[in-house]
Enzyme design. Structure first.
Site, PDB file in Angstrom:
ATOM      1  N   SER A  52      18.187   2.249   1.002  1.00 55.56           N
ATOM      2  CA  SER A  52      18.180   3.488   0.802  1.00 55.56           C
ATOM      3  C   SER A  52      19.497   4.003   0.598  1.00 55.56           C
ATOM      4  CB  SER A  52      17.406   4.055   1.666  1.00 55.56           C
ATOM      5  OG  SER A  52      17.742   5.481   1.574  1.00 55.56           O
ATOM      6  N   SER A  53      19.649   5.074  -0.174  1.00 58.30           N
ATOM      7  CA  SER A  53      21.045   5.749  -0.291  1.00 58.30           C
ATOM      8  C   SER A  53      21.463   6.137   0.871  1.00 58.30           C
ATOM      9  CB  SER A  53      20.916   6.668  -1.607  1.00 58.30           C
ATOM     10  OG  SER A  53      20.142   7.853  -1.017  1.00 58.30           O
ATOM     11  N   CYS A  54      20.698   6.439   1.939  1.00 59.37           N
ATOM     12  CA  CYS A  54      21.133   6.958   3.144  1.00 59.37           C
ATOM     13  C   CYS A  54      22.236   6.051   3.820  1.00 59.37           C
ATOM     14  CB  CYS A  54      20.239   7.473   4.217  1.00 59.37           C
ATOM     15  SG  CYS A  54      19.277   6.069   4.782  1.00 59.37           S
ATOM     16  N   LYS A 107      18.956  -0.343   7.536  1.00 57.43           N
ATOM     17  CA  LYS A 107      18.715  -1.102   6.309  1.00 57.43           C
ATOM     18  C   LYS A 107      20.196  -1.648   5.732  1.00 57.43           C
ATOM     19  CE  LYS A 107      14.891   0.483   4.612  1.00 57.43           C
ATOM     20  NZ  LYS A 107      13.887  -1.022   4.110  1.00 57.43           N
ATOM     21  N   HIS A 122       8.971  13.298   2.986  1.00 60.32           N
ATOM     22  CA  HIS A 122      10.377  13.607   2.078  1.00 60.32           C
ATOM     23  C   HIS A 122      10.206  15.105   1.395  1.00 60.32           C
ATOM     24  CE1 HIS A 122      10.932   9.572   2.695  1.00 60.32           C
ATOM     25  NE2 HIS A 122      12.193   9.750   2.804  1.00 60.32           N
ATOM     26  N   VAL A 162       6.204   2.610  -2.862  1.00 63.33           N
ATOM     27  CA  VAL A 162       6.980   1.915  -3.433  1.00 63.33           C
ATOM     28  C   VAL A 162       6.469   0.497  -3.959  1.00 63.33           C
ATOM     29  CG1 VAL A 162       9.189   0.321  -3.503  1.00 63.33           C
ATOM     30  CG2 VAL A 162       9.047   2.836  -2.679  1.00 63.33           C
ATOM     31  N   ARG A 166       0.964  -1.069  -0.071  1.00 61.36           N
ATOM     32  CA  ARG A 166      -0.094  -0.004  -0.047  1.00 61.36           C
ATOM     33  C   ARG A 166       0.699   1.387  -0.104  1.00 61.36           C
ATOM     34  NH1 ARG A 166      -4.903  -0.999   4.380  1.00 61.36           N
ATOM     35  NH2 ARG A 166      -6.056   0.718   3.031  1.00 61.36           N
ATOM     36  N   THR A 210      17.715   5.825  -4.616  1.00 60.63           N
ATOM     37  CA  THR A 210      18.094   7.259  -4.239  1.00 60.63           C
ATOM     38  C   THR A 210      16.797   7.763  -3.742  1.00 60.63           C
ATOM     39  OG1 THR A 210      18.883   9.424  -5.037  1.00 60.63           O
ATOM     40  CG2 THR A 210      17.400   8.151  -6.439  1.00 60.63           C
ATOM     41  N   ASN A 211      16.686   9.078  -3.304  1.00 63.75           N
ATOM     42  CA  ASN A 211      15.236   9.717  -2.810  1.00 63.75           C
ATOM     43  C   ASN A 211      14.239   9.409  -4.106  1.00 63.75           C
ATOM     44  OD1 ASN A 211      17.308  10.691  -1.185  1.00 63.75           O
ATOM     45  ND2 ASN A 211      15.924  12.271  -0.653  1.00 63.75           N
ATOM     46  N   TRP A 233      12.679  24.494   4.042  1.00 65.79           N
ATOM     47  CA  TRP A 233      13.871  24.135   5.339  1.00 65.79           C
ATOM     48  C   TRP A 233      15.197  24.313   4.891  1.00 65.79           C
ATOM     49  CZ3 TRP A 233      11.313  18.882   7.140  1.00 65.79           C
ATOM     50  CH2 TRP A 233      10.070  19.591   7.617  1.00 65.79           C
ATOM     51  N   TYR A 273      17.714   4.705  10.721  1.00 65.54           N
ATOM     52  CA  TYR A 273      17.210   3.851   9.420  1.00 65.54           C
ATOM     53  C   TYR A 273      18.248   3.416   8.560  1.00 65.54           C
ATOM     54  CZ  TYR A 273      14.392   3.962   5.139  1.00 65.54           C
ATOM     55  OH  TYR A 273      13.566   3.414   3.711  1.00 65.54           O
ATOM     56  N   ARG A 321      20.715  16.942  -4.181  1.00 70.61           N
ATOM     57  CA  ARG A 321      19.657  15.749  -3.970  1.00 70.61           C
ATOM     58  C   ARG A 321      19.532  14.956  -5.327  1.00 70.61           C
ATOM     59  NH1 ARG A 321      21.286  16.168   0.532  1.00 70.61           N
ATOM     60  NH2 ARG A 321      20.090  16.022   2.357  1.00 70.61           N
TER      61      ARG A 321
END
Ligand code: GFB
Length: 321
Positions: free
Chosen positions: A116-118, A149, A188, A24, A21, A173-174, A211, A145, A218
């Protein structure tokens, strides 16, 4: 596993999409249906809490899927991560260990884990190759996070090495696109800007405050491109090293605000709130490994923002979540 041994998912195979749901997961279901896969198993969070191991064990014993796309996660933007580091670690670590472990126990043929790329170091060389994982310290704003991951992708690698499984991982990526989360504080940046510029336009506001400094860079990938890459990897890649999925292109947050304002039709002033965190200065992915495998993204950023804004306007409940 040698490249020659890789077989594509059979069209009648039973495929479990965990997190169907979410933005992704729903994109992966769309891609599977488009490719003619019909035997897709899904469970809502109410039907199956993936943090409860006994329930996940019962589900896998009952369904015994051939393939698993693990897209379920507790996700959020920079503020959501900073405000709930413990929750981001516990929920993501628990659900991913449960799903990967029970998939192995029931003999699931292949699993694709989404990270995730983080996961890469804050000051990793740019663009960031898969090999820079764990080579220096993480970005503090999403350390929890990232650690969850990293554990998930490493558990897939260790199962492969110890038990000969074929569990792979992809590091996108994002992401942005249909069915995104538009929460004003927890989303995000890209969906947050769509909502903020839209509301300012509708209300006739003269300015919008964004912000940070606007200087971080990015990279953004449209979620249906990610879903396409996930099917491509499930059908054409096996290996212990993760695979980056992105466009290989970046822009500053300031440039992003100008692009979103243009697509939404906001013509007022854009201001900046330096009390909000910038997060990591850059996190551009090196996407050459996936390119060598034969995959490339299709949707360019401006077109993707237009499609996302259409989705936002056509689904007013998006702003309620
Ligand atoms: O997308 P974002 O929240 O997360 O923030 P990250 C990206 C950048 O956008 C930061 C700026 O520099 C923010 O200061 N920004 C400007 C905003 N206006 C806004 C706004 O209204 N909302 C938000 N959210 N940001 C995430 C990780 O890092 O990347 C996640 O926290 C995940 O765990 C995701 O890994 C892919 O890109 O900094």
């Amino acid at each position: 596993m040698e490249k020659g041994q890789i077989t594509e998912m059979e069209k009648e195979a039973k495929i479990y999409v965990a997190g169907h749901r979410g933005m992704v997961g729903s994109a992966i279901v769309r891609a599977l249906l488009k490719e003619g896969y019909q035997n897709i198993v899904t469970r809502t969070h109410k039907e199956l809490n993936l943090c409860r191991q006994a329930d996940v064990e019962d589900f896998f014993a009952q369904e015994r899927p051939d393939y698993v796309f693990l897209a379920a996660a507790k996700v959020g933007g920079i503020m959501a991560n900073q405000e709930a580091l413990a929750d981001f670690m516990y929920d993501n670590m628990t659900l991913e260990m449960n799903v990967i472990h029970e998939a192995w126990k029931c003999g699931c043929k292949k699993l694709l884990f989404l990270g995730s790329s983080c996961i890469y170091p804050r000051m990793a060389p740019q663009p960031m190759p898969e090999s820079c994982l764990l080579t220096s310290e993480l970005e503090k704003t999403n350390e929890a996070y990232a650690l969850a991951k990293i554990s998930g992708l490493k558990y897939c690698e260790f199962l492969n090495r110890q038990y000969g499984t074929d569990y792979i991982s992809a590091m996108p990526t994002n992401l942005y696109g249909p069915n995104d989360n538009y929460h004003p504080l927890h989303s995000h940046v890209l969906p947050a800007l769509i909502r903020r510029f839209h509301e300012a336009k509708v209300e006739g506001a003269g300015e919008v405050v964004c912000w940070g400094s606007g200087t971080p860079l990015r990279e953004f990938l449209y979620v249906d491109d990610l879903a396409d890459a996930c099917l491509f990897l499930m059908n054409h890649y096996s290996g212990n090293e993760t695979v980056n999925v992105g466009t290989g292109k970046e822009l500053t947050i300031r440039e992003l605000t100008e692009l979103v304002a243009k697509v939404v039709g906001f013509t007022g002033e854009i201001k900046w709130d330096p009390t909000k965190p910038d997060g990591t200065p850059r996190k551009l992915l090196d996407v050459s490994k996936l390119a060598q495998l034969g995959w490339k993204y299709r949707v360019e950023l401006e077109e993707g923002i237009r499609l996302s804004y259409e989705d936002f306007c056509n689904n007013p409940m998006r702003a309620e979540r």
